[in-house]
Design a protein around this motif. Structure first.
Motif, PDB file in Angstrom:
ATOM      1  N   PHE A 191      10.558   1.962  -8.877  1.00  0.00           N
ATOM      2  CA  PHE A 191      10.043   3.344  -8.917  1.00  0.00           C
ATOM      3  C   PHE A 191       8.557   3.247  -9.248  1.00  0.00           C
ATOM      4  CE2 PHE A 191      14.494   3.416 -10.025  1.00  0.00           C
ATOM      5  CZ  PHE A 191      15.007   4.484  -9.302  1.00  0.00           C
ATOM      6  N   ALA A 192       7.806   4.232  -8.800  1.00  0.00           N
ATOM      7  CA  ALA A 192       6.365   4.207  -9.072  1.00  0.00           C
ATOM      8  C   ALA A 192       6.086   4.441 -10.559  1.00  0.00           C
ATOM      9  CB  ALA A 192       5.667   5.273  -8.249  1.00  0.00           C
ATOM     10  N   LYS A 246      -1.419   5.079  -9.949  1.00  0.00           N
ATOM     11  CA  LYS A 246      -2.865   5.369  -9.907  1.00  0.00           C
ATOM     12  C   LYS A 246      -3.444   5.014  -8.544  1.00  0.00           C
ATOM     13  CE  LYS A 246      -4.533   5.128 -14.628  1.00  0.00           C
ATOM     14  NZ  LYS A 246      -3.759   4.086 -15.359  1.00  0.00           N
ATOM     15  N   ARG A 247      -3.118   3.798  -8.075  1.00  0.00           N
ATOM     16  CA  ARG A 247      -3.739   3.287  -6.852  1.00  0.00           C
ATOM     17  C   ARG A 247      -3.380   4.131  -5.640  1.00  0.00           C
ATOM     18  NH1 ARG A 247      -1.275  -1.506  -6.592  1.00  0.00           N
ATOM     19  NH2 ARG A 247      -2.329  -2.065  -8.497  1.00  0.00           N
ATOM     20  N   LEU A 248      -2.099   4.556  -5.571  1.00  0.00           N
ATOM     21  CA  LEU A 248      -1.644   5.260  -4.368  1.00  0.00           C
ATOM     22  C   LEU A 248      -1.432   6.758  -4.596  1.00  0.00           C
ATOM     23  CD1 LEU A 248       0.916   2.626  -2.968  1.00  0.00           C
ATOM     24  CD2 LEU A 248      -1.528   2.828  -2.506  1.00  0.00           C
ATOM     25  N   GLY A 249      -1.735   7.228  -5.798  1.00  0.00           N
ATOM     26  CA  GLY A 249      -1.556   8.646  -6.087  1.00  0.00           C
ATOM     27  C   GLY A 249      -0.097   9.067  -6.041  1.00  0.00           C
TER      28      GLY A 249
END
Ligand code: TMP
Ligand code: ASP
Length: 253
Positions: free
Chosen positions: A96-97, A103-106
């Motif tokens: 999971f994000a 942060k990097r991919l929003g």
């Protein structure tokens, strides 16, 4: 009495010469650091909990045939491990994000990954452990393509094991980091899981409430880190005795 030889002191652990060739003693400190040691504290009892938890996870991995450095626990803070040559990579698996990928991919934290994502950071504190593509790893000789294939396979097995164990105690495994070591057996090299597996190097969220039970509690000032790790240990049934933060027994009438 002769003092044993200290071989390496890291941020959370110290390595000493082991009693036999090919072994080391790994000592778990109470020190907690984050953001490349910009934030530091001493969390009483953390080392004891991580020693037990890493023992628990590594032993489980051994039982399902995933090779790792753990030999046996020696005492509250120390374990005997196989000496190995550490591959200079942090191997991260994300289900999971959260954290840097968010942060990097929003991506909102908690967003499921389309499939488990394995990524590599180059282990160098002075550079802040930068994310590196496979191309760099192979070109600079940190690992071969064959090593990387083996490392990804190991990391995914650890992910399946850790996800299952955590699911069993109501915890979602968001992501984790492992380190890999090389051991030599005759002419052959074998890759094994090394370092530690503990809430210092995983993100663990309570399945129902979403409460964080990992080092983000310290990174983000969310409360007591010792309480969070104690909760993980309690759920897994690996609470050591004599830990100051262990909840007092309650009398059941
Ligand atoms: P990240 O989202 O900050 O990249 O972290 C991913 C996972 O790796 C998370 O479980 C924390 C762990 N981790 C470490 O164990 N050591 C580190 O130095 C970093 C940056 C992350
Ligand atoms: N382990 C790193 C540090 O000690 C980063 C982290 O875990 O957040 O600074």
């Amino acid at each position: 009495m002769a003092r044993r030889k200290k071989l390496y002191e890291g941020k959370a652990k110290t390595l000493y010469e082991g009693p036999e060739p090919g072994t080391l003693v790994q000592y778990f400190k109470d020190d907690a650091t984050a953001f490349n040691a910009e934030k530091k504290d001493v969390i009483e009892g953390k080392g004891v909990l991580n020693n037990r938890l890493s023992e628990y996870f590594m032993t489980g991995l051994t039982q399902i045939g995933v090779p790792n450095h753990f030999i046996k626990r020696l005492n509250m803070r120390e374990q005997l491990i196989r000496a190995c040559e550490i591959v200079p990579l942090e191997v991260i698996v994300r289900n999971f994000a959260a954290g840097s990928i968010s942060k990097r991919l929003g991506l909102e934290e908690g967003t499921p990954m389309p499939r488990p994502i394995v990524e590599f950071s180059y282990k160098d504190d002075s550079l802040g452990d930068p994310l590196v593509p496979e191309e760099y790893i192979i070109a600079f000789g940190w690992a071969t393509q064959q090593d990387l294939d083996d490392i990804v396979a190991l990391a995914l097995r650890v992910n399946d094991y850790m996800s299952g164990v955590m699911y069993g105690v109501g915890i979602k495994l968001i992501d984790f980091k492992i380190e890999i070591g090389r051991v030599y057996e005759g002419d052959f090299q074998r890759l094994i899981v090394a370092d530690e597996i503990s809430p210092d190097s995983c993100r663990l969220w309570d399945m129902e409430s979403g409460q964080k039970l990992d080092k983000d509690v310290f990174r983000r000032d969310l409360g007591s880190l010792a309480d969070a790790y104690t909760e993980v240990a309690r759920r897994l049934g690996v609470l050591p005795t004599n830990v100051t933060h262990a909840p007092k027994p309650t009398l059941i009438n």
